[in-house]
Design an enzyme around this catalytic site. Structure first.
Site, mmCIF file in Angstrom:
data_model
loop_
_atom_site.group_PDB
_atom_site.id
_atom_site.type_symbol
_atom_site.label_atom_id
_atom_site.label_comp_id
_atom_site.label_asym_id
_atom_site.label_seq_id
_atom_site.Cartn_x
_atom_site.Cartn_y
_atom_site.Cartn_z
ATOM 1 N N LYS A 1 90.148 35.777 47.087
ATOM 2 C CA LYS A 1 89.861 36.120 45.691
ATOM 3 C C LYS A 1 89.076 37.429 45.583
ATOM 4 O O LYS A 1 89.421 38.315 44.795
ATOM 5 C CB LYS A 1 89.054 34.998 45.035
ATOM 6 N N ASP B 1 80.858 34.181 36.066
ATOM 7 C CA ASP B 1 79.940 33.069 36.244
ATOM 8 C C ASP B 1 78.561 33.378 35.694
ATOM 9 O O ASP B 1 78.079 34.511 35.760
ATOM 10 C CB ASP B 1 79.784 32.747 37.739
#
Length: 442
Positions: free
Chosen positions: A28, A127
């Site tokens: 990722k 996040d």
């Protein structure tokens, strides 16, 4: 483009031992910078081993809206051609909305500044694990000659870089995304750029090697001192991404927590740094066979002590130190080990706040402060118990999933779409090993 569900819940029946082999997805953290690098050229670029996760799919969608032609070659391979970029899209409300929903959107700045001399970006999302500054990115661009301003009313950044000039730059932090962004801007700047205190993760090495194949001139790859000689244009290339080291670490932790025998296929062990040795410090056995990692079923594992007998401490650090993305996994694994562990998360002040959910499950953890937690390993004397909880972010979410798989009874994890942001088809892949995860989408 795959349609993403906005609300996902996992129902997990724990206490089952798993068995089998699993192949890690593409990385990722590599994907977010490699995909943005396609903006540096108008020639075709083929990228293989792309992970089909939320953040990556959103970035591909964003590139498409910018005018990048995308063609799906196979399940995990795409061809990109950034010949006709629509810079007007940067000034649309849709761009601000899409960019604000994706932390990785900041990575388009370096390529756009290098090739077109300007960029506009809203505050990136991602996040909520603590403050992640963009200062390194902007100071690096400024050193190269860019001028930027922040519109406080509309909350977007305007950057002008019509004449980038190479320069010696000492980065104030070894930021991975900052290094990648400045590096991509520098490859088309005039003259020589020197980046000192650059991040040197395998993913940065991958980006450098890809750019060199496109015609860039970069020396010092793999070190914290990069020298870039600017070129006028870049060409196309084909690139294959590394397996995701965070997934690999998660699977090692999963095997230990559930007492399972799991083979991790094609792990690129040579690129994992200290990840295997860190898990060995928790008493986890593993066997390397060719490029596979085999974790045998262990009923018990014991946390090591330091040579002087003091309590083992595991902390995060820039590469080649231990990655912060696996700190939460280490913490969960320690709850079922024999012994005591101090976990020190130095980089993000909110990343340990999920431990209250582990405590509700029966774990013995003392949260000392926002950065440190002491784990008293139960040694399987007391099983974790299933509860209902909410995933706060990607890494904490998968850590709670691992805890749920090791717990007795049923666990419900709301906001599981956070896990989908970093782990592709994680429920299907783990169910193939014998896990019992039910996905509920709304």
């Amino acid at each position: 483009m795959t349609k993403l569900k906005e609300s996902v819940t996992f129902e997990v029946e724990g206490g089952t031992r798993l068995k089998g082999e699993i192949t890690p997805q593409g990385a990722k953290n590599e994907a977010l910078q490699i995909l943005c690098a396609v903006l540096l050229t108008d020639k075709p670029v083929i990228i293989n081993n792309i992970p089909l996760i939320r953040d990556v799919l959103k970035l591909i969608d964003l590139l498409g809206h910018l005018g990048v032609k995308t063609e799906k070659i196979s399940a995990h391979s795409y061809k990109f051609e950034a010949k006709d970029i629509d810079l007007d899209f940067l000034y649309s409300p849709d761009f601000i909305k899409q960019g604000g929903a994706l932390r990785g959107s900041v990575m388009i700045m370096g390529p756009l500044l290098a090739r077109f001399g300007k960029c506009r970006l809203g505050q990136p999302g991602g996040d909520k694990i603590g403050r992640r500054r963009l200062d390194t990115h902007f100071k690096g661009f400024e050193e190269l000659g860019a001028r930027f301003s922040y519109d406080t009313e509309n909350k977007y950044y305007n950057v002008d870089a019509t004449d980038l000039q190479g320069k010696y730059i000492l980065l104030e932090e070894a930021s991975v995304t900052g290094t990648a962004n400045i590096l991509m801007a520098a490859v088309l700047a005039k003259g020589k750029t020197t980046l000192y205190n650059a991040a040197c993760e395998p993913y940065i090495q991958q980006l450098c090697e890809m750019l060199c194949r496109m015609g860039a001139k970069i020396e010092g790859i793999g070190s914290n001192l990069l020298t870039i000689e600017g070129v006028k244009t870049l060409g196309g290339t084909e690139h294959t991404m590394l397996p995701d080291m965070i997934e690999i670490g998660s699977f090692i932790g999963l095997a230990a927590l559930t007492g399972s025998e799991i083979r991790i296929k094609n792990a690129r062990i040579d690129k994992l740094g200290c990840i295997p040795s860190t898990f060995k410090n928790l008493g986890i056995q593993m066997v390397f066979e060719d490029d596979d990692i085999i974790i045998p079923a262990q009923e018990h594992y014991h946390i090591d002590s330091f040579i002087d007998g003091s309590i083992m401490t595991i902390s995060d650090a820039p590469w080649p130190g231990f990655t912060p993305d696996l700190i939460s996994i280490v913490l969960v694994v320690a709850t079922q080990a024999h012994g005591t562990l101090m976990v020190h998360q130095k980089m993000f002040e909110s990343r340990l706040f999920f431990v209250d959910k582990l405590i509700d499950m029966g774990a013995k953890i003392i949260l000392c402060d926002p950065h440190r937690a002491t784990v008293l390993g139960l040694g399987r004397q007391q099983d974790l118990r299933g509860i209902t909880m909410t995933s706060p972010d990607i890494r904490a979410g998968v850590s709670l999933l691992l805890a749920a798989l090791s717990a007795q009874g049923k666990s419900t994890i709301h906001n599981a779409e956070q896990i989908d942001r970093g782990y592709q088809f994680i429920d299907k892949r783990l169910n193939a090993l014998g896990a019992k995860i039910k996905r509920i989408e709304e």
